[in-house]
Scaffold this motif. Structure first.
Motif, PDB file in Angstrom:
ATOM      1  N   PHE A  78       0.749  -1.264  -0.021  1.00  0.00           N
ATOM      2  CA  PHE A  78       0.022   0.025  -0.017  1.00  0.00           C
ATOM      3  C   PHE A  78       0.892   1.177  -0.011  1.00  0.00           C
ATOM      4  O   PHE A  78       1.815   1.176   0.820  1.00  0.00           O
ATOM      5  CB  PHE A  78      -0.688   0.058   1.176  1.00  0.00           C
ATOM      6  CG  PHE A  78      -1.436   1.299   1.287  1.00  0.00           C
ATOM      7  CD1 PHE A  78      -2.670   1.354   0.727  1.00  0.00           C
ATOM      8  CD2 PHE A  78      -1.068   2.293   2.111  1.00  0.00           C
ATOM      9  CE1 PHE A  78      -3.519   2.561   1.025  1.00  0.00           C
ATOM     10  CE2 PHE A  78      -1.781   3.586   2.462  1.00  0.00           C
ATOM     11  CZ  PHE A  78      -2.979   3.673   1.798  1.00  0.00           C
ATOM     12  N   LEU A  87       3.353   0.362   2.998  1.00  0.00           N
ATOM     13  CA  LEU A  87       3.160  -0.533   4.081  1.00  0.00           C
ATOM     14  C   LEU A  87       2.613  -1.934   3.626  1.00  0.00           C
ATOM     15  O   LEU A  87       2.186  -2.037   2.505  1.00  0.00           O
ATOM     16  CB  LEU A  87       1.780   0.061   4.800  1.00  0.00           C
ATOM     17  CG  LEU A  87       2.101   1.301   5.543  1.00  0.00           C
ATOM     18  CD1 LEU A  87       0.548   1.781   6.020  1.00  0.00           C
ATOM     19  CD2 LEU A  87       2.990   1.584   6.510  1.00  0.00           C
ATOM     20  N   LEU A  89       0.393  -5.251   3.024  1.00  0.00           N
ATOM     21  CA  LEU A  89      -0.988  -5.385   3.085  1.00  0.00           C
ATOM     22  C   LEU A  89      -1.220  -6.778   2.564  1.00  0.00           C
ATOM     23  O   LEU A  89      -0.561  -7.487   1.825  1.00  0.00           O
ATOM     24  CB  LEU A  89      -1.172  -4.456   2.003  1.00  0.00           C
ATOM     25  CG  LEU A  89      -2.856  -4.071   1.776  1.00  0.00           C
ATOM     26  CD1 LEU A  89      -3.381  -3.420   3.113  1.00  0.00           C
ATOM     27  CD2 LEU A  89      -3.084  -3.273   0.541  1.00  0.00           C
ATOM     28  N   ASN A  90      -2.082  -7.578   3.473  1.00  0.00           N
ATOM     29  CA  ASN A  90      -2.118  -8.738   3.165  1.00  0.00           C
ATOM     30  C   ASN A  90      -3.606  -9.035   2.763  1.00  0.00           C
ATOM     31  O   ASN A  90      -4.640  -8.577   3.525  1.00  0.00           O
ATOM     32  CB  ASN A  90      -2.085  -9.903   4.435  1.00  0.00           C
ATOM     33  CG  ASN A  90      -0.656 -10.325   4.737  1.00  0.00           C
ATOM     34  OD1 ASN A  90       0.165 -10.736   4.103  1.00  0.00           O
ATOM     35  ND2 ASN A  90      -0.280  -9.582   6.104  1.00  0.00           N
ATOM     36  N   ALA A 114       0.683  -5.850  -7.525  1.00  0.00           N
ATOM     37  CA  ALA A 114      -0.323  -5.075  -7.271  1.00  0.00           C
ATOM     38  C   ALA A 114       0.161  -3.897  -6.390  1.00  0.00           C
ATOM     39  O   ALA A 114       0.681  -4.265  -5.286  1.00  0.00           O
ATOM     40  CB  ALA A 114      -1.633  -5.683  -7.140  1.00  0.00           C
ATOM     41  N   TYR A 115      -0.276  -2.838  -6.352  1.00  0.00           N
ATOM     42  CA  TYR A 115      -0.038  -1.880  -5.584  1.00  0.00           C
ATOM     43  C   TYR A 115      -1.315  -1.227  -5.313  1.00  0.00           C
ATOM     44  O   TYR A 115      -1.965  -0.991  -6.212  1.00  0.00           O
ATOM     45  CB  TYR A 115       1.014  -0.724  -5.986  1.00  0.00           C
ATOM     46  CG  TYR A 115       2.399  -1.223  -6.426  1.00  0.00           C
ATOM     47  CD1 TYR A 115       3.175  -1.600  -5.284  1.00  0.00           C
ATOM     48  CD2 TYR A 115       2.662  -1.351  -7.610  1.00  0.00           C
ATOM     49  CE1 TYR A 115       4.479  -2.235  -5.718  1.00  0.00           C
ATOM     50  CE2 TYR A 115       3.927  -2.113  -7.942  1.00  0.00           C
ATOM     51  CZ  TYR A 115       4.860  -2.492  -6.881  1.00  0.00           C
ATOM     52  OH  TYR A 115       6.098  -3.107  -7.044  1.00  0.00           O
ATOM     53  N   PHE A 116      -1.728  -0.900  -3.953  1.00  0.00           N
ATOM     54  CA  PHE A 116      -2.864  -0.128  -3.447  1.00  0.00           C
ATOM     55  C   PHE A 116      -2.538   1.222  -3.187  1.00  0.00           C
ATOM     56  O   PHE A 116      -1.394   1.521  -2.632  1.00  0.00           O
ATOM     57  CB  PHE A 116      -3.540  -0.841  -2.440  1.00  0.00           C
ATOM     58  CG  PHE A 116      -4.095  -2.431  -2.627  1.00  0.00           C
ATOM     59  CD1 PHE A 116      -5.321  -2.396  -3.364  1.00  0.00           C
ATOM     60  CD2 PHE A 116      -3.322  -3.365  -2.836  1.00  0.00           C
ATOM     61  CE1 PHE A 116      -5.733  -3.594  -3.623  1.00  0.00           C
ATOM     62  CE2 PHE A 116      -3.677  -4.568  -3.284  1.00  0.00           C
ATOM     63  CZ  PHE A 116      -5.024  -4.588  -3.860  1.00  0.00           C
ATOM     64  N   TYR A 117      -3.353   2.150  -3.318  1.00  0.00           N
ATOM     65  CA  TYR A 117      -3.107   3.692  -3.266  1.00  0.00           C
ATOM     66  C   TYR A 117      -4.297   4.015  -2.239  1.00  0.00           C
ATOM     67  O   TYR A 117      -5.380   3.567  -2.344  1.00  0.00           O
ATOM     68  CB  TYR A 117      -3.094   4.516  -4.601  1.00  0.00           C
ATOM     69  CG  TYR A 117      -2.008   4.049  -5.275  1.00  0.00           C
ATOM     70  CD1 TYR A 117      -0.756   4.796  -5.265  1.00  0.00           C
ATOM     71  CD2 TYR A 117      -1.907   3.010  -6.304  1.00  0.00           C
ATOM     72  CE1 TYR A 117       0.331   4.525  -5.848  1.00  0.00           C
ATOM     73  CE2 TYR A 117      -0.878   2.767  -7.066  1.00  0.00           C
ATOM     74  CZ  TYR A 117       0.498   3.266  -6.770  1.00  0.00           C
ATOM     75  OH  TYR A 117       1.436   3.198  -7.536  1.00  0.00           O
ATOM     76  N   GLY A 118      -3.920   5.298  -1.534  1.00  0.00           N
ATOM     77  CA  GLY A 118      -4.986   5.571  -0.587  1.00  0.00           C
ATOM     78  C   GLY A 118      -4.268   6.453   0.527  1.00  0.00           C
ATOM     79  O   GLY A 118      -3.293   7.000   0.433  1.00  0.00           O
ATOM     80  N   GLN A 119      -5.087   6.742   1.499  1.00  0.00           N
ATOM     81  CA  GLN A 119      -4.450   7.235   2.726  1.00  0.00           C
ATOM     82  C   GLN A 119      -4.169   6.260   3.889  1.00  0.00           C
ATOM     83  O   GLN A 119      -4.966   5.367   4.153  1.00  0.00           O
ATOM     84  CB  GLN A 119      -5.501   8.484   3.216  1.00  0.00           C
ATOM     85  CG  GLN A 119      -5.489   9.559   2.370  1.00  0.00           C
ATOM     86  CD  GLN A 119      -6.436  10.753   2.826  1.00  0.00           C
ATOM     87  OE1 GLN A 119      -6.091  10.766   4.103  1.00  0.00           O
ATOM     88  NE2 GLN A 119      -6.946  11.413   2.224  1.00  0.00           N
ATOM     89  N   CYS A 120      -2.833   6.355   4.312  1.00  0.00           N
ATOM     90  CA  CYS A 120      -2.500   5.412   5.330  1.00  0.00           C
ATOM     91  C   CYS A 120      -3.325   5.594   6.833  1.00  0.00           C
ATOM     92  O   CYS A 120      -3.898   6.873   6.892  1.00  0.00           O
ATOM     93  CB  CYS A 120      -1.014   5.439   5.626  1.00  0.00           C
ATOM     94  SG  CYS A 120      -0.477   6.879   6.527  1.00  0.00           S
ATOM     95  N   PRO A 121      -3.297   4.725   7.602  1.00  0.00           N
ATOM     96  CA  PRO A 121      -4.169   4.881   8.977  1.00  0.00           C
ATOM     97  C   PRO A 121      -3.695   6.352   9.603  1.00  0.00           C
ATOM     98  O   PRO A 121      -4.459   7.085   9.963  1.00  0.00           O
ATOM     99  CB  PRO A 121      -3.458   3.945   9.831  1.00  0.00           C
ATOM    100  CG  PRO A 121      -3.165   2.820   8.717  1.00  0.00           C
ATOM    101  CD  PRO A 121      -2.872   3.420   7.674  1.00  0.00           C
ATOM    102  N   SER A 124      -5.042   9.411   7.359  1.00  0.00           N
ATOM    103  CA  SER A 124      -6.588   9.475   7.295  1.00  0.00           C
ATOM    104  C   SER A 124      -7.257   9.672   8.552  1.00  0.00           C
ATOM    105  O   SER A 124      -8.167  10.427   8.721  1.00  0.00           O
ATOM    106  CB  SER A 124      -7.425   8.104   6.906  1.00  0.00           C
ATOM    107  OG  SER A 124      -6.980   7.074   7.735  1.00  0.00           O
TER     108      SER A 124
END
Lengths: 129, 129
Positions: A78, A87, A89-90, A114-121, A124
């Motif tokens: 992630f 980070l 990510l399982n 694969a890579y996931f994008y967004g806001q980390c804990p 966010s």
DNA sequence: CTGCATGCAAAAACTTTGCACCGCC
DNA sequence: GGCGGTGCAAAGTTTTTGCATGCAG
């Protein structure tokens, strides 16, 4: 034939001990504590070698320098759009996606990343304030 | 405010017309046919701009230069380990993986990219000979 | 000893940027 | 005409490589 080297062992150990997916430069700075004369070229050479041996993993996030991961068990990454941290990510039940992908494809699919994008804990949470 | 430019339109049109995901250098060489004085810097600036407008897509395969895709509909990419070609890949039923990924994660997942690796139809055929 | 690994530095590969001029609005 | 875009070139960033020396087998 591959010969043992203390530098390579140190790099490997360092990567296994870290969970933040450091860059070559970060690795270099840290290995310097044990090997003050090590060169960045040697770090790169060993990272490339360890990758090809399957002992570590390279993460190309699409922006900035590559990162490296000492955890070779199957997992994903992630990337925080906000702070750039990477980070682990399982993700359960993604084993089948090679098969899904092969359904519309006439070649041979052997793997994927694969890579996931967004806001980390962390980020966010700050956004909620 | 973004102003129209013939160079940018030409780059966009070129990308939409191609299905092989060219690199900035390849784009540059081709746009030169219409704009002999265009510079590689302008190509990069426009590619970056078009990406941020969502009109094209950048593909970071993890090795070699970035590639660009004029097809912005949701789809995946396949990279041939053998010849390096990058092919479009439609994978049915992968929309849910953001949700799967979020199950073990305390941040916010907004998107993902995935790359599949293996042998393209062309190379897996040659391997059979 | 033999040859792979290292350290060093130069160079390669890829991308971004400063600046003066050009051309869209 | 004002301001964003371009061309040019220089510089930035990341990674690779040539070569002489060092060290594992």
């Amino acid at each position: 034939m591959i010969k043992y080297s203390r530098q390579r062992e140190c790099i490997k150990n360092f990567l296994v001990s870290r969970y933040d997916h450091p860059t070559a430069e970060t690795i270099y700075q840290n290995i310097k504590k044990d090997f003050p004369n090590i060169s960045l070229g040697t770090v790169y050479r060993n990272l490339t070698l360890l990758c090809s041996l399957g002992e570590i993993q390279k993460i190309s996030a699409g922006t900035g320098p590559d990162r490296f991961d000492g955890n070779t068990s199957p997992h994903y990454h992630f990337i925080c759009k906000c702070c750039g941290s990477v980070l682990d990510l399982n993700v359960a039940g993604l084993d089948h996606i090679n098969i899904l992908a092969e359904q519309n494809f006439h070649g041979k699919i052997e793997g994927h990343v694969a890579y996931f994008y967004g806001q980390c804990p962390c980020c966010s949470q700050s956004a909620d304030l």
